[in-house]
Design a protein around this motif. Structure first.
Motif, PDB file in Angstrom:
ATOM      1  N   GLY A   1       0.936  -1.178   0.029  1.00 33.11           N
ATOM      2  CA  GLY A   1      -0.109  -0.045  -0.039  1.00 33.11           C
ATOM      3  C   GLY A   1       0.827   1.189  -0.088  1.00 33.11           C
ATOM      4  O   GLY A   1       2.087   1.463   0.080  1.00 33.11           O
ATOM      5  N   GLU A   2       0.192   2.519  -0.290  1.00 29.03           N
ATOM      6  CA  GLU A   2       0.971   3.837  -0.200  1.00 29.03           C
ATOM      7  C   GLU A   2       1.683   4.102   1.067  1.00 29.03           C
ATOM      8  O   GLU A   2       1.076   3.719   2.098  1.00 29.03           O
ATOM      9  CB  GLU A   2       0.054   4.719  -0.484  1.00 29.03           C
ATOM     10  N   THR A   3       2.826   4.408   0.991  1.00 30.81           N
ATOM     11  CA  THR A   3       3.808   4.852   2.200  1.00 30.81           C
ATOM     12  C   THR A   3       3.940   6.181   2.143  1.00 30.81           C
ATOM     13  O   THR A   3       3.698   7.084   1.205  1.00 30.81           O
ATOM     14  CB  THR A   3       4.989   4.079   1.770  1.00 30.81           C
ATOM     15  N   ASP A   4       4.570   6.773   3.248  1.00 32.92           N
ATOM     16  CA  ASP A   4       5.173   7.956   3.469  1.00 32.92           C
ATOM     17  C   ASP A   4       6.062   8.586   2.386  1.00 32.92           C
ATOM     18  O   ASP A   4       6.119   9.589   1.838  1.00 32.92           O
ATOM     19  CB  ASP A   4       5.402   8.237   4.853  1.00 32.92           C
ATOM     20  N   ALA A   5       6.953   7.454   1.959  1.00 34.02           N
ATOM     21  CA  ALA A   5       7.844   7.846   1.028  1.00 34.02           C
ATOM     22  C   ALA A   5       7.333   8.021  -0.421  1.00 34.02           C
ATOM     23  O   ALA A   5       7.814   8.929  -1.168  1.00 34.02           O
ATOM     24  CB  ALA A   5       9.069   6.632   0.856  1.00 34.02           C
ATOM     25  N   ASN A   6       6.280   7.250  -0.602  1.00 36.27           N
ATOM     26  CA  ASN A   6       5.549   7.128  -2.163  1.00 36.27           C
ATOM     27  C   ASN A   6       4.617   8.639  -2.045  1.00 36.27           C
ATOM     28  O   ASN A   6       4.913   9.355  -3.100  1.00 36.27           O
ATOM     29  CB  ASN A   6       4.495   6.463  -2.104  1.00 36.27           C
ATOM     30  N   ARG A   7       4.285   8.876  -1.023  1.00 37.59           N
ATOM     31  CA  ARG A   7       3.573  10.476  -0.984  1.00 37.59           C
ATOM     32  C   ARG A   7       4.442  11.435  -0.943  1.00 37.59           C
ATOM     33  O   ARG A   7       3.990  12.316  -1.720  1.00 37.59           O
ATOM     34  CB  ARG A   7       2.720  10.272   0.480  1.00 37.59           C
ATOM     35  N   ALA A   8       5.771  11.326  -0.373  1.00 36.43           N
ATOM     36  CA  ALA A   8       6.860  12.466  -0.299  1.00 36.43           C
ATOM     37  C   ALA A   8       7.298  12.396  -1.756  1.00 36.43           C
ATOM     38  O   ALA A   8       8.166  13.411  -2.144  1.00 36.43           O
ATOM     39  CB  ALA A   8       7.595  12.340   0.715  1.00 36.43           C
ATOM     40  N   GLY A   9       7.063  11.568  -2.553  1.00 35.56           N
ATOM     41  CA  GLY A   9       7.961  11.264  -3.917  1.00 35.56           C
ATOM     42  C   GLY A   9       9.407  11.109  -3.782  1.00 35.56           C
ATOM     43  O   GLY A   9      10.226  11.541  -4.642  1.00 35.56           O
ATOM     44  N   VAL A  10       9.612  10.321  -2.960  1.00 34.03           N
ATOM     45  CA  VAL A  10      11.344   9.995  -2.739  1.00 34.03           C
ATOM     46  C   VAL A  10      11.634   8.623  -3.116  1.00 34.03           C
ATOM     47  O   VAL A  10      10.605   7.636  -2.785  1.00 34.03           O
ATOM     48  CB  VAL A  10      11.927  10.306  -1.206  1.00 34.03           C
ATOM     49  N   ILE A  11      12.875   8.097  -3.348  1.00 29.38           N
ATOM     50  CA  ILE A  11      13.052   6.766  -3.475  1.00 29.38           C
ATOM     51  C   ILE A  11      13.191   6.020  -1.985  1.00 29.38           C
ATOM     52  O   ILE A  11      14.164   6.543  -1.466  1.00 29.38           O
ATOM     53  CB  ILE A  11      14.514   6.838  -4.156  1.00 29.38           C
ATOM     54  N   ALA A  12      12.775   4.977  -1.843  1.00 31.25           N
ATOM     55  CA  ALA A  12      12.535   4.161  -0.568  1.00 31.25           C
ATOM     56  C   ALA A  12      13.534   3.418  -0.604  1.00 31.25           C
ATOM     57  O   ALA A  12      14.223   3.107   0.550  1.00 31.25           O
ATOM     58  CB  ALA A  12      10.791   3.951  -0.150  1.00 31.25           C
ATOM     59  N   GLY A  13      13.643   2.458  -1.743  1.00 30.97           N
ATOM     60  CA  GLY A  13      14.491   1.369  -1.369  1.00 30.97           C
ATOM     61  C   GLY A  13      14.604   0.306  -0.393  1.00 30.97           C
ATOM     62  O   GLY A  13      13.506   0.061   0.069  1.00 30.97           O
ATOM     63  N   ARG A  14      15.536   0.273   0.618  1.00 35.21           N
ATOM     64  CA  ARG A  14      15.623  -0.382   1.739  1.00 35.21           C
ATOM     65  C   ARG A  14      15.281   0.674   3.087  1.00 35.21           C
ATOM     66  O   ARG A  14      15.214  -0.076   4.061  1.00 35.21           O
ATOM     67  CB  ARG A  14      17.029  -0.821   1.923  1.00 35.21           C
ATOM     68  N   ILE A  15      15.004   1.718   2.742  1.00 32.24           N
ATOM     69  CA  ILE A  15      14.461   2.299   3.874  1.00 32.24           C
ATOM     70  C   ILE A  15      13.011   1.874   4.446  1.00 32.24           C
ATOM     71  O   ILE A  15      12.288   1.553   3.492  1.00 32.24           O
ATOM     72  CB  ILE A  15      14.177   3.985   3.445  1.00 32.24           C
ATOM     73  N   GLU A  16      13.012   1.688   5.585  1.00 26.64           N
ATOM     74  CA  GLU A  16      11.769   0.990   6.081  1.00 26.64           C
ATOM     75  C   GLU A  16      10.515   2.203   6.207  1.00 26.64           C
ATOM     76  O   GLU A  16      10.066   2.638   7.296  1.00 26.64           O
ATOM     77  CB  GLU A  16      11.839   0.777   7.458  1.00 26.64           C
ATOM     78  N   ALA A  17       9.922   2.688   4.772  1.00 30.46           N
ATOM     79  CA  ALA A  17       9.204   3.587   4.893  1.00 30.46           C
ATOM     80  C   ALA A  17       7.817   2.725   5.273  1.00 30.46           C
ATOM     81  O   ALA A  17       7.551   1.671   5.461  1.00 30.46           O
ATOM     82  CB  ALA A  17       8.631   3.811   3.246  1.00 30.46           C
ATOM     83  N   GLN A  18       7.090   3.806   5.833  1.00 34.48           N
ATOM     84  CA  GLN A  18       5.690   3.323   6.419  1.00 34.48           C
ATOM     85  C   GLN A  18       4.415   3.501   5.726  1.00 34.48           C
ATOM     86  O   GLN A  18       4.256   4.381   5.153  1.00 34.48           O
ATOM     87  CB  GLN A  18       5.468   3.978   8.143  1.00 34.48           C
ATOM     88  N   LEU A  19       3.368   2.667   6.090  1.00 34.70           N
ATOM     89  CA  LEU A  19       2.021   2.720   5.211  1.00 34.70           C
ATOM     90  C   LEU A  19       1.515   4.240   5.780  1.00 34.70           C
ATOM     91  O   LEU A  19       1.530   4.376   6.974  1.00 34.70           O
ATOM     92  CB  LEU A  19       1.149   1.389   5.260  1.00 34.70           C
ATOM     93  N   THR A  20       0.765   4.747   4.870  1.00 34.36           N
ATOM     94  CA  THR A  20      -0.008   5.909   5.211  1.00 34.36           C
ATOM     95  C   THR A  20      -1.386   5.094   5.759  1.00 34.36           C
ATOM     96  O   THR A  20      -1.677   4.387   5.365  1.00 34.36           O
ATOM     97  CB  THR A  20      -0.087   6.804   4.091  1.00 34.36           C
TER      98      THR A  20
END
Length: 186
Positions: free
Chosen positions: A15-34
């Motif tokens: 699902g959508e993450t904070d990184a997706n919403r911010a428009g940044v490359i997440a890769g291995r970062i532990e982005a969280q679901l919004t």
């Protein structure tokens, strides 16, 4: 690489993450679901699956949470090789700084290495002896790799969040398409 087993499967991006919403490359970062991402993931639980889902999931938080919300009560098999690509120094940077996929980012993972590990994960999931439909919950990069491994292109738009993509073997090729679900309201 060894040929992929002839078995249909579904691949789902988290699902959508904070990184997706911010428009940044997440890769291995532990982005969280919004909140939106959690709702997208939970909507998967309302789908009428054509066969018993066999859940395989990336170890990253966003994929694991998507699987937990989308398939409540099921214990997924965590597959390390379904992780997103390591984008090295590009992680956390804006999407517009992305380099060509075939280039290896500084301190990151080569595209060929990602293809090899995703291939191994896919062969493992498709070789599972249990009856059912393999469902893999992973990442945009993983989906791009699978498209390449099944004869498609890794280029083009990112896969939509929490949208099942059905891959079916055909004579000498694979076909992938967004899985159309009848009877599910938005």
């Amino acid at each position: 690489m060894t040929p992929l087993p002839d078995r249909a499967f579904i691949l789902i991006r988290h699902g959508e993450t904070d990184a997706n919403r911010a428009g940044v490359i997440a890769g291995r970062i532990e982005a969280q679901l919004t909140d939106k991402g959690r709702a997208e993931a939970a909507a998967l639980a309302r789908l009428d699956w054509p066969a018993e889902p066999l859940i395989f999931v990336s170890p990253q938080d966003r994929a694991r949470e998507t699987a937990a919300l989308g398939f409540p009560g099921r214990v997924p098999q965590v597959v390390d090789s379904l992780r997103e690509r390591n984008w090295g120094v590009l992680e956390g940077r804006p999407f517009d700084e992305m380099i060509p996929r075939e280039d290896t980012p500084k301190e990151g993972e080569a595209w060929a290495d990602m293809l090899a590990r995703v291939h191994a994960a896919l062969v493992g999931a498709l070789s599972d002896p249990r009856d059912g439909l393999p469902v893999l919950v992973a990442h945009s990069g993983t989906i791009r790799a699978v498209r390449r491994l099944t004869g498609g292109s890794e280029h083009g738009a990112r896969a939509a969040n929490a949208t099942p993509i059905l891959f079916t073997p055909a004579t000498g090729i694979w076909v992938d398409r967004v899985w159309q679900v009848a009877g599910v309201e938005d």
